[in-house]
Write a protein that holds these residues in place. Structure first.
Motif, mmCIF file in Angstrom:
data_model
loop_
_atom_site.group_PDB
_atom_site.id
_atom_site.type_symbol
_atom_site.label_atom_id
_atom_site.label_comp_id
_atom_site.label_asym_id
_atom_site.label_seq_id
_atom_site.Cartn_x
_atom_site.Cartn_y
_atom_site.Cartn_z
ATOM 1 N N UNK A 50 -17.638 47.310 -100.402
ATOM 2 C CA UNK A 50 -17.257 48.578 -101.001
ATOM 3 C C UNK A 50 -16.125 49.171 -100.161
ATOM 4 N N UNK A 51 -14.962 49.338 -100.778
ATOM 5 C CA UNK A 51 -13.784 49.814 -100.057
ATOM 6 C C UNK A 51 -13.738 51.322 -99.967
ATOM 7 N N UNK A 52 -13.429 51.821 -98.772
ATOM 8 C CA UNK A 52 -13.317 53.254 -98.517
ATOM 9 C C UNK A 52 -12.038 53.523 -97.746
ATOM 10 N N UNK A 53 -11.666 54.785 -97.641
ATOM 11 C CA UNK A 53 -10.473 55.156 -96.888
ATOM 12 C C UNK A 53 -10.698 55.075 -95.387
ATOM 13 N N UNK A 54 -11.871 55.498 -94.976
ATOM 14 C CA UNK A 54 -12.182 55.485 -93.559
ATOM 15 C C UNK A 54 -13.690 55.436 -93.373
ATOM 16 N N UNK A 55 -14.111 54.898 -92.252
ATOM 17 C CA UNK A 55 -15.524 54.873 -91.899
ATOM 18 C C UNK A 55 -15.850 56.177 -91.201
ATOM 19 N N UNK A 56 -16.790 56.901 -91.733
ATOM 20 C CA UNK A 56 -17.197 58.177 -91.158
ATOM 21 C C UNK A 56 -18.582 57.989 -90.562
ATOM 22 N N UNK A 57 -18.615 57.562 -89.299
ATOM 23 C CA UNK A 57 -19.865 57.087 -88.715
ATOM 24 C C UNK A 57 -20.930 58.167 -88.591
ATOM 25 N N UNK A 58 -20.510 59.434 -88.438
ATOM 26 C CA UNK A 58 -21.539 60.462 -88.286
ATOM 27 C C UNK A 58 -21.800 61.194 -89.596
ATOM 28 N N UNK A 59 -21.244 60.698 -90.676
ATOM 29 C CA UNK A 59 -21.572 61.239 -91.988
ATOM 30 C C UNK A 59 -20.915 62.565 -92.299
#
Length: 460
Positions: A50-59
């Motif tokens: 699933x492609x996203x713009x950025x990984x937001x590790x802390x939500x």
């Protein structure tokens, strides 16, 4: 990996994502029957990307350790999909500028995208995303699963549904604009009724509001207190929301089924735009960008009301200015115009909406299976448990959850990030000019109608 998946699963719950946890999620969800009425695909153990713009590790927002309902829900959904379809879910960062070329060349390595509608604009216009309403085994008329038809409108372009956001994602309000936050304690210190009290009295109206705004301000104080401020100083939110609050719209269908610019000729729109200038002329509207969102300006008691996106008031991030408001704040809609149906006309709107979209380079059967499983309905008991937690954790006043969710479920479709995307700034700048008195309604809108009509002609 769990941290990385959280930003995707957020659309299947209410708002939050959380940090990783070592134990498997307990079996606490009751899914409503089989997720699909056709034979589900077997992915053969492969990874679904699933492609996203950025990984937001802390939500989007941290969840306290003693609040586990959302975290458990997220992992139950992930585990169920991976087990049922024999796959592994992974999120990876992609450059959306290069996605269109990869789809056209059949070299796209991403099965689906999770982002917001503005990012998908080029893909939508190039018609390289599946019309999800026509995918095998998916019936978007099931509103308890996929959301209301009005909510789906925000992910539709020229009749094609390019993205889905399941009904379990009651975080629709995260994208909601044209929402007021109210410093009730400050208003009480001015000796005035709160907007909620005025609403119940039948006085939350265009006629009442300008004088009321002055009554909950003090421009002679050492540190002036304004009646209202805006998100990032975006004054255009006032006239735009006012148009909807008086029962008007930016576009309407013409007699041939096409779209027609409505603001110039509609008396309801003219009334709303002239009213927005009247509100601005009170001199108690703070229009500058004080601290980005202007949430700090509001939380410091510098204004009684704030107008903008609901996410600012439901983000509950550590260190976020609104968390420091010990007396809290409430949510409110725009006052009702004279041509609106009091208590029934909706004025809040959605600019962009997070969603899952599927490129035509992906296998339709597999993706239909995935979406059906991923978007399975939860039982009423589990939905209520999630709602109750959201009410108490993200809202100072739990009753505001239902109030805001109702506004979100009935949010106005603006066309500004859809059919009017290329002339969006032209329209918003014109509305702001009208509010500031730089030109009359007729003068300002007449100067842009040619550009708007040319754009509408292009999409026929």
């Amino acid at each position: 990996m769990r941290k990385k998946i959280f930003s995707i699963i957020a659309i299947c719950i209410f708002i939050a994502m959380t940090t990783s946890c070592a134990a498997e999620a307990p079996e606490l969800l009751s899914f409503m029957g089989d997720a699909s009425d056709f034979s589900k695909a077997d992915f053969g153990g492969r990874t679904v990307y699933i492609g996203v713009q950025e990984i937001n590790s802390d939500g989007l927002v941290p969840i306290p350790e003693d609040t586990s309902t959302k975290a458990d829900t997220q992992w139950e959904i992930i585990n169920r999909v991976q087990s049922s379809l024999n796959c592994e879910i992974k999120e990876h960062v992609i450059d959306f500028k290069n996605v269109l070329a990869s789809i056209i060349s059949d070299n796209c390595k991403t099965d689906m995208f999770y982002t917001h509608t503005a990012v998908l604009r080029d893909l939508i216009e190039a018609d390289v995303l599946y019309d999800i309403n026509k995918m095998e085994g998916i019936d978007l008329s099931n509103e308890s699963k996929w959301g209301s038809a009005q909510d789906q409108r925000h992910r539709t372009y020229q009749g094609k549904v390019f993205g889905v956001k399941p009904r379990t994602a009651s975080s629709t309000y995260g994208s909601l604009e044209g929402v007021m936050m109210v410093n009730d304690a400050l208003i009480k210190r001015f000796g005035q009724p709160t907007p909620k009290e005025l609403l119940e009295q039948g006085n939350w109206t265009f006629d009442y509001f300008p004088d009321y705004l002055v009554s909950v301000s003090d421009m002679n104080a050492d540190t002036p207190i304004y009646g209202m401020t805006h998100y990032m100083g975006q004054l255009c939110q006032l006239p735009l929301t006012a148009v909807f609050a008086n029962g008007s719209s930016i576009l309407v269908e013409d007699s041939y089924g096409g779209l027609k610019f409505n603001l110039l000729d509609d008396n309801k729109a003219k009334t709303a735009l002239e009213w927005s200038k009247e509100v601005y002329d009170t001199g108690v509207v703070f229009e500058d960008n004080y601290d980005g969102t202007n949430a700090g300006f509001f939380s410091n008691g510098r204004s009684s009301l704030w107008l903008g996106g609901a996410w600012v008031g439901t983000s509950n991030r550590e260190g976020f200015p609104l968390n420091e408001m010990n007396e809290g704040f409430s949510f409110m809609c725009m006052p009702y115009g004279p041509d609106a149906v009091y208590g029934e006309t909706y004025s809040s709107f959605i600019f962009v909406s997070n969603c899952i979209a599927v490129p035509i380079s992906s296998d339709e059967y597999e993706m239909s299976s995935f979406l059906n499983e991923f978007c399975s309905e939860l039982s009423e008991e589990d939905m209520n448990a999630l709602a109750d937690e959201t009410r108490t954790y993200y809202f100072f006043h739990p009753e505001d959850y239902d109030f805001v969710l109702d506004m979100a479920d009935n949010a106005v479709y603006t066309y500004l990030y859809g059919e009017l995307d290329k002339v969006r700034d032209v329209i918003l700048n014109s509305l702001e000019d009208i509010t500031k008195g730089s030109g009359t309604v007729s003068e300002s809108l007449s100067s842009i109608i040619g550009k708007v009509e040319a754009e509408l002609e292009n999409i026929k």
